[in-house]
Design an enzyme around this catalytic site. Structure first.
Site, PDB file in Angstrom:
ATOM      1  N   HIS A 124       1.543  -5.173  15.892  1.00 52.10           N
ATOM      2  CA  HIS A 124       1.959  -6.464  15.342  1.00 52.10           C
ATOM      3  C   HIS A 124       1.526  -6.638  13.902  1.00 52.10           C
ATOM      4  O   HIS A 124       2.080  -7.450  13.181  1.00 52.10           O
ATOM      5  CB  HIS A 124       1.341  -7.607  16.164  1.00 52.10           C
ATOM      6  N   TYR A 148      -2.931   5.099   5.207  1.00 45.03           N
ATOM      7  CA  TYR A 148      -4.357   5.265   5.465  1.00 45.03           C
ATOM      8  C   TYR A 148      -4.819   4.560   6.735  1.00 45.03           C
ATOM      9  O   TYR A 148      -5.816   4.947   7.338  1.00 45.03           O
ATOM     10  CB  TYR A 148      -5.155   4.710   4.275  1.00 45.03           C
TER      11      TYR A 148
END
Length: 413
Positions: A370, A380
């Site tokens: 979400h 990253y």
């Protein structure tokens, strides 16, 4: 020099034979047929304009017959009599036509459809073939017929609006929103490549014209009804592959489409991890699903059934395509959960139960995919909280097994 000669006849023209030197057969009012040593016969008219002598060509006999040559000559003489140089006029007409054709070609090259197809060729690299094909089919079905022929600079916000409203009118609000999004992407591509100067799709948002969508609540059972549901799912009498799909959608609580479209290469069962690439994710970023011990066991059993193919859940008729999105929903219906539970419902249950059991909300939201992340951060952060999420996913699987045991006792009672 026009001289007064007898008019030529077809017989004279056909019987004229070449000689070592070219010669002329004169028609009336200066029109003549030039017969050259090679045997070629050329229509010519010598005239003077503004003190300069000129020679106008009307084509080659017999491609241009006697009657047509006289008509062309007559039209040229009318222009000459009106003070117009017929050769210059013909040149101007040819150049105007060429300019028009070049303009039409430039317009075709800079049409919305042409630029959209260029954009698609660039954009679809790395996208799932199914998604890329859907985007192009949507453009071909709704957009190109409406303003695909238009020059990019002539497409208006109203053009886009009208297509969106038409699509919404047939009950496809989500498609209308995607048309707006895709059109905007195409214009940004065009601007970046010097093919357009502005993006008309940026002048409004879909919510400015489309009816407000009803909030979408995926049906799900209450937490107290989960044990019975799991027991019935475990005893599912239908297709074994569908039963495995039910188990995995519960253990992983991914979106149904992310599960049924999954290929085997995404899974590393030895390291108990599933890596979903960005092109298959709603948020467009890589998503890691730590696999519980139970999920790995299900996947190893499933691999015995479908491991020779590419997909975990191939379709019944076409093994190169995934099973229907309604397969899991249909199985739940057959278990007696119509309008009570969906595959997507496990996401809501997991969110509720994990949060109630004091798992960090950020960890839960990350596992639900979400959290919105830009592409730089996603490169990253897709492994963020992975250690904590691995522990959480194993707890969730153990919790489901405990609930399954309760459900079995309840059904046996």
């Amino acid at each position: 020099m026009e001289g007064s000669f007898m008019a030529l006849t077809i017989r004279e023209i056909d019987t004229a034979r070449p000689t070592t030197k070219q010669y002329k057969l004169a028609d009336s009012k200066g029109l003549c047929l030039l017969v050259v040593p090679s045997g070629v016969k050329l229509w010519r008219w010598r005239y003077r304009f503004e003190g300069k002598e000129k020679m106008m060509a009307f084509g080659e006999y017999p491609e241009v017959g006697l009657k047509e040559a006289r008509e062309l000559h007559s039209e040229a003489r009318k222009q000459w009599s009106a003070g117009i140089d017929p050769m210059a006029e013909r040149k101007a007409v040819v150049e105007a036509k060429q300019n028009e054709e070049r303009g039409q070609q430039r317009q075709a090259e800079n049409s919305f459809e042409s630029i959209a197809r260029d954009w698609w060729k660039w954009w679809h690299v790395g996208k799932s073939p199914r998604h890329a094909e859907t985007v192009m089919l949507r453009l071909e079905a709704d957009v190109f017929p409406a303003y695909g022929h238009k020059d990019m600079e002539k497409v208006t916000p109203m053009d886009i609006r009208d297509v969106m409203l038409g699509v919404e009118g047939r009950g496809s609000r989500d498609v209308a929103k995607r048309i707006h999004e895709t059109t905007g992407q195409i214009f940004r591509y065009a601007i970046a490549h010097g093919k357009a100067t502005r993006n008309p799709a940026a002048d409004f948002k879909p919510r400015d014209i489309l009816l407000q969508a009803k909030s979408e609540n995926f049906a799900r059972v209450d937490v107290k009804d989960l044990p019975e549901l799991l027991a019935k799912m475990d005893d599912y009498w239908g297709d074994a592959i569908t039963r495995f799909a039910l188990k995995l959608v519960a253990y992983t609580f991914v979106r149904t489409s992310e599960l049924i479209e999954a290929p085997w290469p995404e899974f590393d069962l030895n390291n108990a991890v599933w890596v979903i690439p960005p092109e298959r994710m709603k948020m467009g970023t890589t998503h890691i699903v730590p696999l519980s011990r139970q999920a790995v066991e299900v996947l190893r059993a499933l691999k015995l059934l479908t491991g020779n193919g590419r997909l975990l859940f191939p379709g019944a008729m076409d093994k190169t395509k995934p099973m229907s999105n309604n397969t899991i929903l249909g199985a739940l219906y057959r278990l007696g959960y119509k309008d009570r539970m969906t595959g997507h419902g496990f996401r809501g249950l997991a969110s509720t139960i994990l949060n109630e059991n004091e798992f960090d909300e950020a960890h839960v939201e990350m596992q639900l995919a979400h959290l919105k992340r830009n592409k730089v951060a996603a490169a990253y952060n897709h492994a963020k909280y992975l250690k904590q999420r691995t522990v959480m996913m194993q707890w969730w699987a153990d919790y489901l097994d405990a609930q399954l045991a309760l459900g079995r006792k309840s059904l046996a009672a």
